[in-house]
Design an enzyme around this catalytic site. Sequence first.
Site, PDB file in Angstrom:
ATOM      1  N   ASN A   1      -7.079  10.107   0.119  1.00 35.14           N
ATOM      2  CA  ASN A   1      -7.120   9.027  -0.858  1.00 35.14           C
ATOM      3  C   ASN A   1      -6.622   9.518  -2.209  1.00 35.14           C
ATOM      4  O   ASN A   1      -6.459  10.714  -2.445  1.00 35.14           O
ATOM      5  CB  ASN A   1      -8.551   8.500  -1.000  1.00 35.14           C
ATOM      6  CG  ASN A   1      -8.959   7.613   0.152  1.00 35.14           C
ATOM      7  OD1 ASN A   1      -8.201   6.731   0.562  1.00 35.14           O
ATOM      8  ND2 ASN A   1     -10.148   7.834   0.696  1.00 35.14           N
TER       9      ASN A   1
ATOM     10  N   ASN B   1       0.885  -1.174   0.000  1.00 31.76           N
ATOM     11  CA  ASN B   1       0.000   0.000   0.000  1.00 31.76           C
ATOM     12  C   ASN B   1       0.922   1.222   0.000  1.00 31.76           C
ATOM     13  O   ASN B   1       1.653   1.449   0.967  1.00 31.76           O
ATOM     14  CB  ASN B   1      -0.839  -0.038   1.269  1.00 31.76           C
ATOM     15  CG  ASN B   1      -2.204   0.599   1.148  1.00 31.76           C
ATOM     16  OD1 ASN B   1      -2.897   0.698   2.139  1.00 31.76           O
ATOM     17  ND2 ASN B   1      -2.612   1.037  -0.026  1.00 31.76           N
TER      18      ASN B   1
ATOM     19  N   THR C   1      -6.674  -1.030   7.698  1.00 32.31           N
ATOM     20  CA  THR C   1      -7.945  -1.076   8.420  1.00 32.31           C
ATOM     21  C   THR C   1      -8.809  -2.235   7.926  1.00 32.31           C
ATOM     22  O   THR C   1      -9.614  -2.794   8.676  1.00 32.31           O
ATOM     23  CB  THR C   1      -8.707   0.249   8.282  1.00 32.31           C
ATOM     24  OG1 THR C   1      -8.788   0.610   6.886  1.00 32.31           O
ATOM     25  CG2 THR C   1      -8.004   1.367   9.058  1.00 32.31           C
TER      26      THR C   1
ATOM     27  N   CYS D   1      -4.533  -3.193   2.719  1.00 30.74           N
ATOM     28  CA  CYS D   1      -5.330  -2.158   3.390  1.00 30.74           C
ATOM     29  C   CYS D   1      -5.321  -2.485   4.878  1.00 30.74           C
ATOM     30  O   CYS D   1      -5.872  -3.513   5.288  1.00 30.74           O
ATOM     31  CB  CYS D   1      -6.762  -2.137   2.844  1.00 30.74           C
ATOM     32  SG  CYS D   1      -7.856  -1.024   3.761  1.00 30.74           S
TER      33      CYS D   1
ATOM     34  N   CYS E   1      -5.961   5.452   7.902  1.00 32.45           N
ATOM     35  CA  CYS E   1      -5.434   4.430   6.998  1.00 32.45           C
ATOM     36  C   CYS E   1      -4.406   3.644   7.793  1.00 32.45           C
ATOM     37  O   CYS E   1      -3.400   4.209   8.238  1.00 32.45           O
ATOM     38  CB  CYS E   1      -4.801   5.066   5.769  1.00 32.45           C
ATOM     39  SG  CYS E   1      -3.916   3.883   4.720  1.00 32.45           S
ATOM     40  N   GLY E   2      -4.648   2.352   8.000  1.00 30.72           N
ATOM     41  CA  GLY E   2      -3.764   1.563   8.845  1.00 30.72           C
ATOM     42  C   GLY E   2      -2.350   1.438   8.314  1.00 30.72           C
ATOM     43  O   GLY E   2      -1.370   1.639   9.035  1.00 30.72           O
TER      44      GLY E   2
ATOM     45  N   GLU F   1     -10.637  -0.557  -2.293  1.00 28.93           N
ATOM     46  CA  GLU F   1     -10.587   0.617  -1.428  1.00 28.93           C
ATOM     47  C   GLU F   1     -11.400   1.797  -1.964  1.00 28.93           C
ATOM     48  O   GLU F   1     -11.223   2.215  -3.113  1.00 28.93           O
ATOM     49  CB  GLU F   1      -9.144   1.079  -1.212  1.00 28.93           C
ATOM     50  CG  GLU F   1      -8.385   0.235  -0.206  1.00 28.93           C
ATOM     51  CD  GLU F   1      -7.203   0.965   0.379  1.00 28.93           C
ATOM     52  OE1 GLU F   1      -7.372   2.103   0.874  1.00 28.93           O
ATOM     53  OE2 GLU F   1      -6.091   0.405   0.330  1.00 28.93           O
TER      54      GLU F   1
END
Length: 270
Positions: A65, A13, A210, A208, A74-75, A198
């Site tokens: 985003n 990511n 989360t 992703c 956003c994890g 997403e």
Amino acid sequence: MLLHFYKMNGAGNDFVVIDNRDLSVALDKDQIEALCDRHRGVGADGLLAVEPAENGADFRFRYYNADGGEAEMCGNGARCFGRFTAALMDGEPERVTFETIAGTLAAELVDEEVRIAMSEPKDLKIDTGVKIPELNATLHFINTGVPHVVAFVADLPGTEVVRHGAAVRYHQAFAPAGTNANFATVLAPGHIAIRTYERGVEDETLACGTGMVACALMHHLLDGAPSPIKVDVKGGDTLEIGFEKTGESSFTNVTLTGPADFVFEGDIEI
């Protein structure tokens, strides 16, 4: 304007990161979208901006985003943010705190990985009752900082993530904000694999954070898998989700542990 940026990725990511502690950079939606464009810009799933904290944390976390819209959290971005901001501080501390729309979070550097203490999940719903044509799966919902639908499927590689993910993301049941859509399968008790569509990227991403948390917690709720739970993502990494259950459908001390890597830095005219 010449903008200095950094490129980072967490489990595939990827993010453009800017140091905006002096608040000298004010990017609009179109500029952020252009920076994240993989053909004409730097290319990323989103943009992270480091800003001064307002309520006692070390920094303020701003996440946008790829479509230029700001998101709550956003994890994977938070892990990258934690490693990046630790490098800005004297002595590179092992723990950094930062304010997000979803609450104040903490990042802990653990050898080569970063562990994020996530916000407490909310709005849990087992079986939303939503049906997606040609998708033979039950849709569950949980907000792990941002909204997520989780569907366990028999054939994860064969799942049409973009088509079904878009149908979930834009379904009227999740309007007006929409939701992220995750498709998961159980590899072994306590070990799952996931793929995620997403919101804001409007495509499948390699990981992703989360979404991993959402799927891991659902695996626990549906199958009783204990903490920690391992999660394989499309980017090839395996991350770990830790948690404590405090009630029938509530959790605390939720953590996400995985890689957060610098890729390169540069300057771009915007």
